[in-house]
Design an enzyme around this catalytic site. Structure first.
Site, PDB file in Angstrom:
ATOM      1  N   LYS A  24     -10.652  36.006  83.945  1.00 22.58           N
ATOM      2  CA  LYS A  24      -9.333  35.439  84.264  1.00 22.58           C
ATOM      3  C   LYS A  24      -9.497  34.213  85.169  1.00 22.58           C
ATOM      4  O   LYS A  24      -8.717  33.258  85.075  1.00 22.58           O
ATOM      5  CB  LYS A  24      -8.443  36.475  84.944  1.00 22.58           C
ATOM      6  CG  LYS A  24      -8.045  37.656  84.055  1.00 22.58           C
ATOM      7  CD  LYS A  24      -6.978  37.290  83.044  1.00 22.58           C
ATOM      8  CE  LYS A  24      -6.414  38.534  82.350  1.00 22.58           C
ATOM      9  NZ  LYS A  24      -5.535  38.205  81.234  1.00 22.58           N
ATOM     10  N   TYR A  54      -5.908  38.629  90.381  1.00 25.96           N
ATOM     11  CA  TYR A  54      -7.288  38.840  90.848  1.00 25.96           C
ATOM     12  C   TYR A  54      -8.224  37.725  90.367  1.00 25.96           C
ATOM     13  O   TYR A  54      -9.399  37.715  90.707  1.00 25.96           O
ATOM     14  CB  TYR A  54      -7.818  40.242  90.572  1.00 25.96           C
ATOM     15  CG  TYR A  54      -7.803  40.768  89.155  1.00 25.96           C
ATOM     16  CD1 TYR A  54      -8.147  39.985  88.066  1.00 25.96           C
ATOM     17  CD2 TYR A  54      -7.497  42.110  88.933  1.00 25.96           C
ATOM     18  CE1 TYR A  54      -8.159  40.496  86.789  1.00 25.96           C
ATOM     19  CE2 TYR A  54      -7.504  42.649  87.649  1.00 25.96           C
ATOM     20  CZ  TYR A  54      -7.834  41.827  86.583  1.00 25.96           C
ATOM     21  OH  TYR A  54      -7.856  42.344  85.308  1.00 25.96           O
TER      22      TYR A  54
HETATM   23  P1  NAP Z   1      -2.101  45.703  76.401  1.00 27.44           P
HETATM   24  O1  NAP Z   1      -0.844  46.414  76.036  1.00 27.44           O
HETATM   25  O2  NAP Z   1      -3.375  46.453  76.485  1.00 27.44           O
HETATM   26  O3  NAP Z   1      -2.248  44.510  75.355  1.00 27.44           O
HETATM   27  C1  NAP Z   1      -3.451  43.924  75.042  1.00 27.44           C
HETATM   28  C2  NAP Z   1      -3.237  43.302  73.671  1.00 27.44           C
HETATM   29  O4  NAP Z   1      -4.363  42.512  73.367  1.00 27.44           O
HETATM   30  C3  NAP Z   1      -3.071  44.327  72.566  1.00 27.44           C
HETATM   31  O5  NAP Z   1      -1.901  44.028  71.843  1.00 27.44           O
HETATM   32  C4  NAP Z   1      -4.289  44.136  71.681  1.00 27.44           C
HETATM   33  O6  NAP Z   1      -3.914  44.270  70.309  1.00 27.44           O
HETATM   34  C5  NAP Z   1      -4.690  42.704  72.005  1.00 27.44           C
HETATM   35  N1  NAP Z   1      -6.119  42.487  71.850  1.00 27.44           N
HETATM   36  C6  NAP Z   1      -7.126  43.104  72.523  1.00 27.44           C
HETATM   37  N2  NAP Z   1      -8.316  42.647  72.091  1.00 27.44           N
HETATM   38  C7  NAP Z   1      -8.051  41.709  71.143  1.00 27.44           C
HETATM   39  C8  NAP Z   1      -8.865  40.884  70.329  1.00 27.44           C
HETATM   40  N3  NAP Z   1     -10.208  40.934  70.413  1.00 27.44           N
HETATM   41  N4  NAP Z   1      -8.260  40.032  69.480  1.00 27.44           N
HETATM   42  C9  NAP Z   1      -6.907  39.986  69.377  1.00 27.44           C
HETATM   43  N5  NAP Z   1      -6.075  40.754  70.119  1.00 27.44           N
HETATM   44  C10 NAP Z   1      -6.657  41.610  70.988  1.00 27.44           C
HETATM   45  O7  NAP Z   1      -1.977  44.911  77.780  1.00 27.44           O
HETATM   46  P2  NAP Z   1      -0.722  44.418  78.632  1.00 27.44           P
HETATM   47  O8  NAP Z   1      -0.617  45.295  79.818  1.00 27.44           O
HETATM   48  O9  NAP Z   1       0.443  44.200  77.761  1.00 27.44           O
HETATM   49  O10 NAP Z   1      -1.277  43.027  79.168  1.00 27.44           O
HETATM   50  C11 NAP Z   1      -0.968  41.800  78.527  1.00 27.44           C
HETATM   51  C12 NAP Z   1      -1.555  40.648  79.331  1.00 27.44           C
HETATM   52  O11 NAP Z   1      -1.039  40.669  80.661  1.00 27.44           O
HETATM   53  C13 NAP Z   1      -3.071  40.696  79.457  1.00 27.44           C
HETATM   54  O12 NAP Z   1      -3.583  39.378  79.420  1.00 27.44           O
HETATM   55  C14 NAP Z   1      -3.291  41.306  80.830  1.00 27.44           C
HETATM   56  O13 NAP Z   1      -4.517  40.946  81.400  1.00 27.44           O
HETATM   57  C15 NAP Z   1      -2.120  40.693  81.590  1.00 27.44           C
HETATM   58  N6  NAP Z   1      -1.707  41.476  82.771  1.00 27.44           N
HETATM   59  C16 NAP Z   1      -1.018  42.625  82.632  1.00 27.44           C
HETATM   60  C17 NAP Z   1      -0.560  43.316  83.763  1.00 27.44           C
HETATM   61  C18 NAP Z   1       0.297  44.555  83.649  1.00 27.44           C
HETATM   62  O14 NAP Z   1       0.813  45.019  84.662  1.00 27.44           O
HETATM   63  N7  NAP Z   1       0.506  45.127  82.485  1.00 27.44           N
HETATM   64  C19 NAP Z   1      -0.887  42.827  85.034  1.00 27.44           C
HETATM   65  C20 NAP Z   1      -1.640  41.658  85.142  1.00 27.44           C
HETATM   66  C21 NAP Z   1      -2.031  40.971  83.998  1.00 27.44           C
HETATM   67  P3  NAP Z   1      -4.874  44.944  69.187  1.00 27.44           P
HETATM   68  O15 NAP Z   1      -5.353  46.230  69.759  1.00 27.44           O
HETATM   69  O16 NAP Z   1      -3.938  45.108  68.026  1.00 27.44           O
HETATM   70  O17 NAP Z   1      -5.962  43.948  68.925  1.00 27.44           O
END
Ligand code: NAP
Length: 288
Positions: A175, A160
């Site tokens: 993003k 997106y």
């Molecule tokens: P997630 O499980 O919510 O992971 C987000 C991570 O970011 C958590 O480990 C969190 O750890 C860390 N985080 C958040 N705020 C932070 C901060 N201020 N400083 C340091 N760490 C921080 O998300 P996910 O689904 O695995 O996604 C991972 C990446 O893939 C992201 O960039 C997301 O936009 C992208 N993405 C995911 C999908 C999908 O289908 N899952 C699709 C498109 C893009 P703490 O809480 O320990 O800080």
């Protein structure tokens, strides 16, 4: 017939030891996709620094790294805090040596109509995704330039960034900024041997999402799969393989590139015919 499943978990795509002697710092590496990528780097011999705010997340990520055969350490980091970023890099460097690969994976996101979005909500998401990516990248580059050593940065994006993200204006705009930053930095830092790429995942459910879906898990998974040209969602290990390739010497000529891994999902629009338009507030109330 859906697109075929990938090789099983644990399969190695790159030669054993590809990341031997390398220190990979993954922001948000303790959960979800970040942890999935940490595991694939670890299988290839990396030392992986899991950098995030929540100690329980870090512990899980570090444990997964050791289990996969790598060496793991956790480091406290809020990517929005530039002084904290410097301190985290210092801590990793003192413990295991200089970081040679940086994965900017940390993100925050939640659905909210743009007109109802508070300034705090905007700042929180933009701060993690865009500011955090820049602060970590700049600190990484300063150190690689100082030490006259090459390096690789991988920014985790989302499709997106290009299409817009109704209901997630903060995340989509941030993003998009990351996409632009990837291009700028790939040119600026090529002179120092630093490559900068981005990886845009499609629908990649992981353990944390699975837990949230609870009893409705199988039904939601079927719905998701049916809406993707591939006929299935992404497997976390597929993302890990893409990440390890893009940061490896085998991608030495790849920089400024955006790698979309989504089973052709973002190209799905067919001419001008789309499902009926539902305003975002209605969609969120469940009428769409
Ligand atoms: P997630 O499980 O919510 O992971 C987000 C991570 O970011 C958590 O480990 C969190 O750890 C860390 N985080 C958040 N705020 C932070 C901060 N201020 N400083 C340091 N760490 C921080 O998300 P996910 O689904 O695995 O996604 C991972 C990446 O893939 C992201 O960039 C997301 O936009 C992208 N993405 C995911 C999908 C999908 O289908 N899952 C699709 C498109 C893009 P703490 O809480 O320990 O800080």
């Amino acid at each position: 017939m859906p697109l075929p499943e990938p090789p099983p978990a644990g399969s190695r795509m790159l030669p054993a030891g590809t990341y031997e002697g390398q220190v990979v710092l993954i922001t948000g590496g303790g959960t979800g996709l970040g942890r999935g990528m940490a595991v694939e780097f670890a299988r290839l011999g990396a030392t992986v620094a899991v950098a995030s705010r929540n100690p329980a997340h870090r512990t899980e990520g570090v444990a997964a790294v050791w289990e996969a055969g790598g060496r793991g350490l956790g480091v406290e980091l809020d990517v929005r805090d530039p002084a904290g970023v410097v301190a985290a890099f210092d801590e990793v460097e003192a413990a295991v040596g200089g970081v040679s690969v940086l994965v900017n994976n940390a993100a925050g996101n939640f659905q909210v109509p743009a007109e109802a979005m508070s300034p705090n909500a905007w700042r929180a998401v933009a701060g993690i995704v865009l500011d955090g990516t820049f602060f970590c990248s700049a600190e990484f580059a300063r150190r690689r330039i100082r030490d006259e050593l090459p390096g690789a940065i991988l920014n985790i994006g989302a499709t997106y960034a290009w299409t817009g993200g109704p209901g997630a204006a903060h995340s989509a705009a941030a993003k998009a900024g990351v996409v632009n930053l990837t291009q700028t930095l790939s040119v600026e830092w090529a002179a120092y041997g630093i490559r900068v790429n981005s990886l845009a995942p499609g629908v990649f459910p992981h353990d944390d999402v699975d837990a949230q879906w609870g009893d409705g898990h199988d039904e939601r998974m079927r719905e998701r799969s049916a809406s993707i040209p591939a006929g299935r969602v992404g497997r976390v290990r597929e993302l890990g393989w893409a990440a390890t390739y893009l940061c490896s010497p085998f991608a030495a000529y790849v920089s400024g590139h955006h790698f979309v891994i989504d089973g052709a999902n973002w190209h799905r629009r067919h001419g001008f015919s789309m499902p009926p338009y539902v305003p975002i507030p209605d969609l969120m109330r469940g009428s769409g």
